[in-house]
Design a protein around this motif. Structure first.
Motif, PDB file in Angstrom:
ATOM      1  N   SER A  35      32.332  63.649  14.323  1.00  0.00           N
ATOM      2  CA  SER A  35      32.892  64.879  14.870  1.00  0.00           C
ATOM      3  C   SER A  35      33.942  65.407  13.893  1.00  0.00           C
ATOM      4  O   SER A  35      34.766  64.634  13.397  1.00  0.00           O
ATOM      5  CB  SER A  35      33.548  64.614  16.223  1.00  0.00           C
ATOM      6  OG  SER A  35      34.359  65.705  16.607  1.00  0.00           O
ATOM      7  N   VAL A  51      32.166  61.258  18.231  1.00  0.00           N
ATOM      8  CA  VAL A  51      31.788  61.787  19.543  1.00  0.00           C
ATOM      9  C   VAL A  51      31.603  60.616  20.509  1.00  0.00           C
ATOM     10  O   VAL A  51      30.820  59.705  20.233  1.00  0.00           O
ATOM     11  CB  VAL A  51      30.477  62.606  19.465  1.00  0.00           C
ATOM     12  CG1 VAL A  51      30.034  63.057  20.846  1.00  0.00           C
ATOM     13  CG2 VAL A  51      30.639  63.793  18.534  1.00  0.00           C
ATOM     14  N   LYS A  86      31.909  61.467  24.192  1.00  0.00           N
ATOM     15  CA  LYS A  86      31.795  62.106  25.498  1.00  0.00           C
ATOM     16  C   LYS A  86      30.572  61.589  26.257  1.00  0.00           C
ATOM     17  O   LYS A  86      29.473  61.518  25.723  1.00  0.00           O
ATOM     18  CB  LYS A  86      31.694  63.620  25.320  1.00  0.00           C
ATOM     19  CG  LYS A  86      31.712  64.372  26.629  1.00  0.00           C
ATOM     20  CD  LYS A  86      31.710  65.867  26.398  1.00  0.00           C
ATOM     21  CE  LYS A  86      31.746  66.600  27.732  1.00  0.00           C
ATOM     22  NZ  LYS A  86      31.744  68.039  27.552  1.00  0.00           N
ATOM     23  N   ASN A  87      30.796  61.225  27.529  1.00  0.00           N
ATOM     24  CA  ASN A  87      29.759  60.764  28.456  1.00  0.00           C
ATOM     25  C   ASN A  87      29.066  59.477  28.012  1.00  0.00           C
ATOM     26  O   ASN A  87      27.938  59.214  28.404  1.00  0.00           O
ATOM     27  CB  ASN A  87      28.707  61.857  28.691  1.00  0.00           C
ATOM     28  CG  ASN A  87      29.312  63.097  29.310  1.00  0.00           C
ATOM     29  OD1 ASN A  87      30.184  63.010  30.161  1.00  0.00           O
ATOM     30  ND2 ASN A  87      28.857  64.254  28.864  1.00  0.00           N
TER      31      ASN A  87
END
Length: 77
Positions: free
Chosen positions: A42, A48, A50-51
């Motif tokens: 990122s 990254v 996220k989730n």
């Protein structure tokens, strides 16, 4: 692995010593965490996550040969 007998080294067959891998961040120091899935870069945050499931880790070191074994056991979020 908490409260269990420490694992034995698969190479030396001796008990391993519990410890942790250190993650040095801009805000300080913390134990290393494990994130499920392949690494994605990122521009803004470096990685990254996220989730994705994130796990706390436990590590053990063989005093005889130095082998490290790290286990991702407790889901953080």
């Amino acid at each position: 692995m908490a409260n269990a007998t420490p694992p034995r080294c698969p190479d030396c067959d001796t008990f391993m010593t519990e410890g942790f891998l250190l993650d040095v961040t801009h805000g300080g120091r913390q134990a290393l965490q494990w994130v499920e899935g392949p690494h994605q870069k990122s521009i803004w945050t470096g990685t990254v996550i996220k989730n994705r499931p994130i796990y706390d880790t436990e590590s053990y070191r063989c005093e005889e040969c130095g082998l490290l074994r790290t286990y991702a056991l407790r889901r953080k979020k």
